[in-house]
Scaffold this motif. Structure first.
Motif, PDB file in Angstrom:
ATOM      1  N   LEU A 120       3.825  -9.455 -31.210  1.00  7.66           N
ATOM      2  CA  LEU A 120       4.241 -10.641 -31.950  1.00  7.66           C
ATOM      3  C   LEU A 120       4.503 -10.213 -33.393  1.00  7.66           C
ATOM      4  CD1 LEU A 120       2.523 -14.149 -31.966  1.00  7.66           C
ATOM      5  CD2 LEU A 120       3.418 -13.093 -34.034  1.00  7.66           C
ATOM      6  N   THR A 160      -4.368 -19.304 -26.325  1.00  2.08           N
ATOM      7  CA  THR A 160      -3.814 -18.511 -25.215  1.00  2.08           C
ATOM      8  C   THR A 160      -4.872 -17.918 -24.301  1.00  2.08           C
ATOM      9  OG1 THR A 160      -3.815 -16.459 -26.522  1.00  2.08           O
ATOM     10  CG2 THR A 160      -1.826 -17.849 -26.633  1.00  2.08           C
ATOM     11  N   ILE A 184       1.232  -7.895 -25.806  1.00  2.83           N
ATOM     12  CA  ILE A 184       2.430  -8.664 -26.164  1.00  2.83           C
ATOM     13  C   ILE A 184       2.591  -8.486 -27.666  1.00  2.83           C
ATOM     14  CG2 ILE A 184       3.516 -10.939 -26.244  1.00  2.83           C
ATOM     15  CD1 ILE A 184       1.613 -11.711 -23.891  1.00  2.83           C
ATOM     16  N   LEU A 244      -2.512  -9.878 -27.823  1.00  3.79           N
ATOM     17  CA  LEU A 244      -1.414 -10.142 -28.740  1.00  3.79           C
ATOM     18  C   LEU A 244      -1.583  -9.221 -29.943  1.00  3.79           C
ATOM     19  CD1 LEU A 244      -1.084 -14.038 -28.995  1.00  3.79           C
ATOM     20  CD2 LEU A 244       0.736 -12.461 -28.358  1.00  3.79           C
ATOM     21  N   CYS A 277       3.320 -17.055 -23.314  1.00  3.68           N
ATOM     22  CA  CYS A 277       2.302 -16.121 -22.814  1.00  3.68           C
ATOM     23  C   CYS A 277       1.803 -16.532 -21.439  1.00  3.68           C
ATOM     24  CB  CYS A 277       1.145 -16.041 -23.804  1.00  3.68           C
ATOM     25  SG  CYS A 277       1.556 -15.242 -25.381  1.00  3.68           S
ATOM     26  N   VAL A 324      -6.506 -10.950 -29.660  1.00  2.46           N
ATOM     27  CA  VAL A 324      -5.522 -10.815 -30.733  1.00  2.46           C
ATOM     28  C   VAL A 324      -5.963  -9.681 -31.641  1.00  2.46           C
ATOM     29  CG1 VAL A 324      -4.449 -11.893 -32.740  1.00  2.46           C
ATOM     30  CG2 VAL A 324      -4.822 -13.239 -30.671  1.00  2.46           C
ATOM     31  N   ILE A 355       4.438 -20.269 -28.312  1.00  2.00           N
ATOM     32  CA  ILE A 355       3.815 -18.969 -28.044  1.00  2.00           C
ATOM     33  C   ILE A 355       2.853 -19.070 -26.870  1.00  2.00           C
ATOM     34  CG2 ILE A 355       2.204 -17.269 -28.989  1.00  2.00           C
ATOM     35  CD1 ILE A 355       3.501 -17.833 -31.747  1.00  2.00           C
TER      36      ILE A 355
END
Length: 272
Positions: free
Chosen positions: A107, A57, A105, A33, A258, A61, A254
């Motif tokens: 965000l 998730t 992904i 992310l 995901c 990140v 979220i």
């Protein structure tokens, strides 16, 4: 770059040191992310959300402060009216490369959501597998401009400058770069909604119904133009920062988005 959340780490993009932090599994172990902050944001102003999202998730990140924000090196204020497009088209890919990221992904929150959408809609980057847009804006609204002008009053004569100075090394550049371009006459016709037309990846859009900076017209614009799968979450009694004001509902949306995206990707690979 070492993959850890300890403060003080930087990557270099176009000769500029950008503040970064990383959480959870590194690239190659899981998708990442990539969190893009708002117009007055930075790494620290995400607070503990990156860590929580990584834990929820199971993804890595990656967060960074754009040039001039947080502890990143000096910026390029005053901003041009197309500063979000420039960030998307000229900088973001270099950030992803410098961080060594694989599948990601994006965000984004507020300005960051606009940057994420512009990137996904205009740059051919197969690493980008999905898009999460929190309080995005694609065009100027009168209510949003009124809120920005009020923020200007609070910065000049209230306590907003002192609050932001705790997080930004170049606080005046950060604030006036954002405030002055948005309130300039030249920005009145700013519109990047055509980026939505070119999206071909799943999208989750989250908006607070009481957001002073943007109305549900921004979400309506996505729904009217998008061709790819779209999920939306509108939160009652929520302003401009759903990830902080309604943490549970936002994190759940979220996390579920995901998980569905990864299951879909794995199923596609299995069928191939």
């Amino acid at each position: 770059m070492r993959w850890h959340a300890q403060p003080g780490q930087k990557i270099t993009v176009d000769g500029v040191g950008l503040e970064v932090a990383c959480y959870g599994p590194p690239p190659g172990k899981a998708p990442t992310l990539v969190m893009l902050h708002e117009g007055l944001g930075c790494v620290a102003l995400w607070r503990d959300v990156p860590q929580q999202l990584s834990e929820a998730t199971g993804l890595g990140v990656f967060v960074y402060s754009r040039r001039g924000y947080g502890a990143s090196e000096a910026g390029n204020a005053p901003y041009a009216t197309d500063y979000m497009t420039r960030e998307a088209e000229d900088v973001l890919c270099k950030v992803l490369n410098a961080a060594g990221l694989g599948d990601v992904i994006l965000l984004g929150h507020s300005d960051g959501a606009s940057i994420a959408c512009i990137y996904a809609g205009s740059v051919s980057d197969m690493r980008v597998r999905g898009l999460i847009l929190i309080a995005p804006h694609f065009f100027v609204e009168p209510a949003g401009l009124a809120a920005i002008r009020q923020a200007g009053d609070d910065f000049r004569s209230g306590d907003l400058r002192a609050k932001l100075a705790r997080y930004h090394d170049h606080v005046d550049d950060v604030f006036y770069g954002w405030h002055d371009v948005w309130t300039s006459p030249a920005f009145g016709n700013w519109n990047v909604a055509d980026a939505i037309d070119h999206l071909r990846i799943p999208v989750l859009a989250i908006q607070g119904r009481s957001d002073p900076y943007g109305t549900l017209a921004q979400i309506d614009e996505i729904e009217a133009r998008i061709y790819s799968p779209l999920e939306t979450l509108v939160l009652e009694g929520c302003g401009h920062a759903p990830h902080l004001e309604h943490r549970g509902a936002t994190a759940q949306a979220i996390t579920e988005f995901c998980a569905r995206l990864i299951r879909l990707e794995q199923a596609t690979i299995a069928l191939a």
